[in-house]
Motif scaffolding. Structure first.
Motif, PDB file in Angstrom:
ATOM      1  N   VAL A 172       0.994  -0.969   0.127  1.00 24.42           N
ATOM      2  CA  VAL A 172      -0.024  -0.043   0.174  1.00 24.42           C
ATOM      3  C   VAL A 172       1.110   1.187  -0.176  1.00 24.42           C
ATOM      4  CG1 VAL A 172      -1.723   1.198   1.242  1.00 24.42           C
ATOM      5  CG2 VAL A 172      -1.818  -1.363   1.393  1.00 24.42           C
ATOM      6  N   HIS A 173       1.884   1.255   1.008  1.00 26.72           N
ATOM      7  CA  HIS A 173       2.789   2.435   0.947  1.00 26.72           C
ATOM      8  C   HIS A 173       3.566   2.703  -0.139  1.00 26.72           C
ATOM      9  CE1 HIS A 173       0.740   2.959   4.896  1.00 26.72           C
ATOM     10  NE2 HIS A 173       1.158   3.945   4.959  1.00 26.72           N
ATOM     11  N   GLU A 174       4.096   1.572  -0.797  1.00 24.67           N
ATOM     12  CA  GLU A 174       4.945   1.527  -2.100  1.00 24.67           C
ATOM     13  C   GLU A 174       4.196   2.181  -3.214  1.00 24.67           C
ATOM     14  OE1 GLU A 174       7.784  -1.008  -2.884  1.00 24.67           O
ATOM     15  OE2 GLU A 174       8.758   0.037  -1.259  1.00 24.67           O
ATOM     16  N   ARG A 175       2.901   2.389  -3.088  1.00 22.09           N
ATOM     17  CA  ARG A 175       2.159   3.185  -4.162  1.00 22.09           C
ATOM     18  C   ARG A 175       2.471   4.803  -4.279  1.00 22.09           C
ATOM     19  NH1 ARG A 175      -3.615   1.249  -4.328  1.00 22.09           N
ATOM     20  NH2 ARG A 175      -3.763   1.839  -6.485  1.00 22.09           N
ATOM     21  N   PHE A 176       2.800   5.208  -3.043  1.00 22.37           N
ATOM     22  CA  PHE A 176       3.108   6.616  -3.160  1.00 22.37           C
ATOM     23  C   PHE A 176       4.292   7.106  -4.049  1.00 22.37           C
ATOM     24  CE2 PHE A 176       0.564   5.947   0.604  1.00 22.37           C
ATOM     25  CZ  PHE A 176      -0.628   6.794   0.619  1.00 22.37           C
ATOM     26  N   SER A 177       3.863   8.140  -4.790  1.00 24.92           N
ATOM     27  CA  SER A 177       5.038   8.456  -5.702  1.00 24.92           C
ATOM     28  C   SER A 177       5.573   9.863  -5.498  1.00 24.92           C
ATOM     29  CB  SER A 177       4.789   8.218  -7.112  1.00 24.92           C
ATOM     30  OG  SER A 177       4.148   9.299  -7.487  1.00 24.92           O
ATOM     31  N   SER A 228      -5.910   6.074   3.397  1.00 27.87           N
ATOM     32  CA  SER A 228      -6.821   7.184   3.398  1.00 27.87           C
ATOM     33  C   SER A 228      -7.826   7.004   4.445  1.00 27.87           C
ATOM     34  CB  SER A 228      -7.812   6.810   2.049  1.00 27.87           C
ATOM     35  OG  SER A 228      -8.061   5.542   2.157  1.00 27.87           O
ATOM     36  N   GLY A 229      -7.706   5.706   5.241  1.00 28.65           N
ATOM     37  CA  GLY A 229      -8.779   5.571   6.681  1.00 28.65           C
ATOM     38  C   GLY A 229      -8.546   6.735   7.620  1.00 28.65           C
ATOM     39  N   ILE A 230      -7.177   7.065   7.705  1.00 32.64           N
ATOM     40  CA  ILE A 230      -6.875   8.157   8.511  1.00 32.64           C
ATOM     41  C   ILE A 230      -7.557   9.515   8.349  1.00 32.64           C
ATOM     42  CG2 ILE A 230      -4.887   9.271   7.330  1.00 32.64           C
ATOM     43  CD1 ILE A 230      -3.314   9.192   9.977  1.00 32.64           C
ATOM     44  N   LEU A 231      -8.249   9.635   7.265  1.00 34.83           N
ATOM     45  CA  LEU A 231      -8.972  11.153   7.186  1.00 34.83           C
ATOM     46  C   LEU A 231     -10.041  11.133   8.133  1.00 34.83           C
ATOM     47  CD1 LEU A 231      -8.029  12.840   4.774  1.00 34.83           C
ATOM     48  CD2 LEU A 231     -10.115  12.135   3.711  1.00 34.83           C
ATOM     49  N   HIS A 232     -10.639  10.027   8.319  1.00 40.85           N
ATOM     50  CA  HIS A 232     -11.757  10.289   9.213  1.00 40.85           C
ATOM     51  C   HIS A 232     -11.270  10.731  10.494  1.00 40.85           C
ATOM     52  CE1 HIS A 232     -15.437   9.429  11.212  1.00 40.85           C
ATOM     53  NE2 HIS A 232     -14.883   8.621  12.238  1.00 40.85           N
ATOM     54  N   ILE A 253      -5.156   6.142  -2.025  1.00 38.67           N
ATOM     55  CA  ILE A 253      -4.668   4.746  -1.608  1.00 38.67           C
ATOM     56  C   ILE A 253      -5.151   4.219  -0.323  1.00 38.67           C
ATOM     57  CG2 ILE A 253      -2.151   3.890  -1.287  1.00 38.67           C
ATOM     58  CD1 ILE A 253      -1.257   5.946  -3.094  1.00 38.67           C
ATOM     59  N   SER A 254      -5.709   2.881  -0.659  1.00 44.28           N
ATOM     60  CA  SER A 254      -6.421   2.374   0.537  1.00 44.28           C
ATOM     61  C   SER A 254      -5.706   0.879   0.775  1.00 44.28           C
ATOM     62  CB  SER A 254      -7.762   2.022   0.277  1.00 44.28           C
ATOM     63  OG  SER A 254      -8.416   3.390   0.263  1.00 44.28           O
ATOM     64  N   CYS A 255      -5.960   0.401   2.077  1.00 40.15           N
ATOM     65  CA  CYS A 255      -5.575  -0.863   2.276  1.00 40.15           C
ATOM     66  C   CYS A 255      -6.572  -1.778   2.338  1.00 40.15           C
ATOM     67  CB  CYS A 255      -4.900  -1.065   3.840  1.00 40.15           C
ATOM     68  SG  CYS A 255      -4.215  -2.447   4.430  1.00 40.15           S
ATOM     69  N   TYR A 256      -6.594  -2.629   1.229  1.00 35.78           N
ATOM     70  CA  TYR A 256      -7.611  -3.747   1.042  1.00 35.78           C
ATOM     71  C   TYR A 256      -7.997  -4.114   2.348  1.00 35.78           C
ATOM     72  CZ  TYR A 256      -9.733  -7.706  -0.764  1.00 35.78           C
ATOM     73  OH  TYR A 256     -10.683  -9.055  -0.938  1.00 35.78           O
ATOM     74  N   ASP A 257      -7.202  -4.939   3.021  1.00 35.07           N
ATOM     75  CA  ASP A 257      -7.374  -5.877   4.087  1.00 35.07           C
ATOM     76  C   ASP A 257      -7.976  -5.015   5.255  1.00 35.07           C
ATOM     77  OD1 ASP A 257      -5.688  -8.537   3.699  1.00 35.07           O
ATOM     78  OD2 ASP A 257      -4.735  -6.847   2.899  1.00 35.07           O
ATOM     79  N   MET A 258      -7.563  -3.788   5.506  1.00 40.95           N
ATOM     80  CA  MET A 258      -8.307  -3.120   6.518  1.00 40.95           C
ATOM     81  C   MET A 258      -9.599  -2.812   6.183  1.00 40.95           C
ATOM     82  SD  MET A 258      -6.197  -2.042   9.092  1.00 40.95           S
ATOM     83  CE  MET A 258      -4.742  -1.915   9.626  1.00 40.95           C
ATOM     84  N   LYS A 259      -9.958  -2.606   4.952  1.00 41.52           N
ATOM     85  CA  LYS A 259     -11.504  -2.355   4.558  1.00 41.52           C
ATOM     86  C   LYS A 259     -12.379  -3.520   4.458  1.00 41.52           C
ATOM     87  CE  LYS A 259      -9.971   2.133   3.765  1.00 41.52           C
ATOM     88  NZ  LYS A 259      -9.299   2.381   4.847  1.00 41.52           N
ATOM     89  N   LEU A 260     -11.596  -4.707   4.800  1.00 47.72           N
ATOM     90  CA  LEU A 260     -12.628  -5.913   4.891  1.00 47.72           C
ATOM     91  C   LEU A 260     -13.475  -5.926   6.114  1.00 47.72           C
ATOM     92  CD1 LEU A 260      -9.899  -8.867   4.055  1.00 47.72           C
ATOM     93  CD2 LEU A 260     -11.912  -7.750   2.485  1.00 47.72           C
ATOM     94  N   ILE A 261     -13.078  -5.114   7.144  1.00 48.28           N
ATOM     95  CA  ILE A 261     -13.806  -5.055   8.202  1.00 48.28           C
ATOM     96  C   ILE A 261     -14.956  -4.182   8.174  1.00 48.28           C
ATOM     97  CG2 ILE A 261     -13.753  -4.836  10.967  1.00 48.28           C
ATOM     98  CD1 ILE A 261     -11.731  -6.773   9.944  1.00 48.28           C
ATOM     99  N   THR A 262     -16.173  -4.682   8.210  1.00 44.14           N
ATOM    100  CA  THR A 262     -17.481  -3.934   8.147  1.00 44.14           C
ATOM    101  C   THR A 262     -18.226  -3.918   9.427  1.00 44.14           C
ATOM    102  OG1 THR A 262     -18.787  -5.645   7.190  1.00 44.14           O
ATOM    103  CG2 THR A 262     -17.355  -4.311   5.748  1.00 44.14           C
ATOM    104  N   LEU A 263     -19.541  -3.169   9.317  1.00 40.52           N
ATOM    105  CA  LEU A 263     -20.280  -3.111  10.690  1.00 40.52           C
ATOM    106  C   LEU A 263     -20.970  -4.549  10.474  1.00 40.52           C
ATOM    107  CD1 LEU A 263     -22.251   0.190  10.831  1.00 40.52           C
ATOM    108  CD2 LEU A 263     -20.185  -0.606  12.201  1.00 40.52           C
ATOM    109  N   GLU A 264     -21.514  -5.257   9.186  1.00 41.11           N
ATOM    110  CA  GLU A 264     -22.042  -6.529   9.166  1.00 41.11           C
ATOM    111  C   GLU A 264     -20.916  -7.516   9.539  1.00 41.11           C
ATOM    112  OE1 GLU A 264     -21.921  -3.883   6.908  1.00 41.11           O
ATOM    113  OE2 GLU A 264     -24.019  -3.477   6.430  1.00 41.11           O
TER     114      GLU A 264
END
Ligand code: 13P
Ligand code: SF4
Length: 312
Positions: free
Chosen positions: A176-181, A238-242, A266-277
């Motif tokens: 994820v962090h390697e994607r920043f240029s 990007s989640g830190i924006l909240h 740029i987002s971390c796919y794995d972190m975003k797997l967690i949902t309220l559901e």
């Protein structure tokens, strides 16, 4: 839809109380997940919380290595991770068997591991660190001590640069962090010359070199709290924006677009797997649960406790 979310939140709150559950969440998770958490933090704060929290169950809204760290520190508590597949590319880049061979080949080195590692890797580690305390931990080691740093080559080279040490670096990275240029950040800086550039040290060295400040998610947030900071170029997930916009609705935050693909940030796919559901299902079913073999847990615990002792 709004009503369904409200109902989900109410059910989660009810089950938390009934079952004495504490939800710990990382800043990169979805905003609605952070909002139902009892505590949101960076890796260091989350592990400190996991070690001290009064609860029967910890539900970890984050990725696997974080939930494992909680279980290592609180073996008497049940630790639930809503999605067992929620991993971390950085943790995956260091395999315990290869580390064992590397240790054998370098018996005069001690192993310092970033906390983004599996419990098996921590069991082969002398002392852990997070991006909050990595510089202090390495500086506290005797001058001349040979160090093998795993698994993040980017964080490792940042530590080498700041401390003047010459640690041997494992060749791992966060995808994820390697994607920043550097180019994208330079272009944002040209558009917003007053903005400060805040960077997570998991980014490539040429990106970290552009930072007004480099540090953990908590460190980046603390920098945003400074009254003189009005505009920020955010060089982390990007989640830190909240948390940033909740704390500072009047400040301006600019996310960096990736070079490739159509993503706007740029987002971390794995972190975003967690949902309220899946949090609700996990609370209802009390699984998936993290289990760790006791000998591995004990071997890993020393490396984390040494870090926590030094971070008091
Ligand atoms: P922090 O410890 O800075 O929260 O970082 C965790 C992480 O996974 C960064 O990618
Ligand atoms: Fe792992 Fe990178 Fe995701 Fe952090 S952002 S959890 S280091 S993959």
């Amino acid at each position: 839809m709004v009503c369904a979310k409200k109902e989900l939140r109410e059910k989660i709150e009810r089950l938390k109380k009934e079952k004495r559950v504490v939800i710990l969440a990382h800043y990169y998770t979805n905003a609605e997940v952070q909002e139902v958490a009892d505590f949101v933090g960076d890796s260091l704060a989350l592990s400190q919380k996991a070690a001290s929290v009064d609860a029967d169950i910890i539900l970890f809204a984050g990725v696997r290595f974080m939930a494992e760290t909680a279980k290592v520190l609180s073996p008497e508590k049940r630790v639930l991770l809503p999605v067992v597949e929620a991993g971390c590319s950085l943790a995956d880049s260091c395999d315990a068997e290869r580390l064992r061979l590397m240790r054998e080949a370098n018996p005069d080195h001690i192993v310092v591991s970033y906390v983004n590692t599996s419990v098996e890797v921590k069991a082969l580690t002398d002392i852990c660190c997070t991006s909050s305390n990595a510089l202090d931990i390495v500086r506290a080691l005797p001058e001349g001590q040979k160090i093998l740093f795993v698994p993040d080559r980017n964080l490792g080279s940042y530590i080498n640069k700041c401390t003047g040490r010459n640690m041997k670096l494992w060749d791992g990275a966060c995808l994820v962090h390697e994607r920043f240029s550097a180019e994208k950040i330079a272009s944002l800086k040209a558009q917003h010359p007053k903005a400060v550039v805040l960077v997570h040290p998991e980014c490539r060295p040429e990106v970290v070199a552009m930072a007004d400040y480099a540090g953990s998610t908590a460190g980046i947030l603390a920098y945003c709290d400074r009254p003189e900071v009005e505009e920020v170029i955010v060089v982390t997930e990007s989640g830190i924006l909240h948390e940033m916009t909740t704390r500072h609705p009047g400040k301006k935050f600019y996310l960096v677009e990736p070079d490739e693909g159509t993503d706007k940030c740029i987002s971390c796919y794995d972190m975003k797997l967690i949902t309220l559901e899946n949090i609700l299902t996990t609370l209802e079913e009390e699984r998936p649960e993290i289990t760790i073999q006791e000998d591995v847990r004990q071997a890993a615990e020393g490396s984390i406790r040494r870090m926590l002792e030094m971070s008091k």
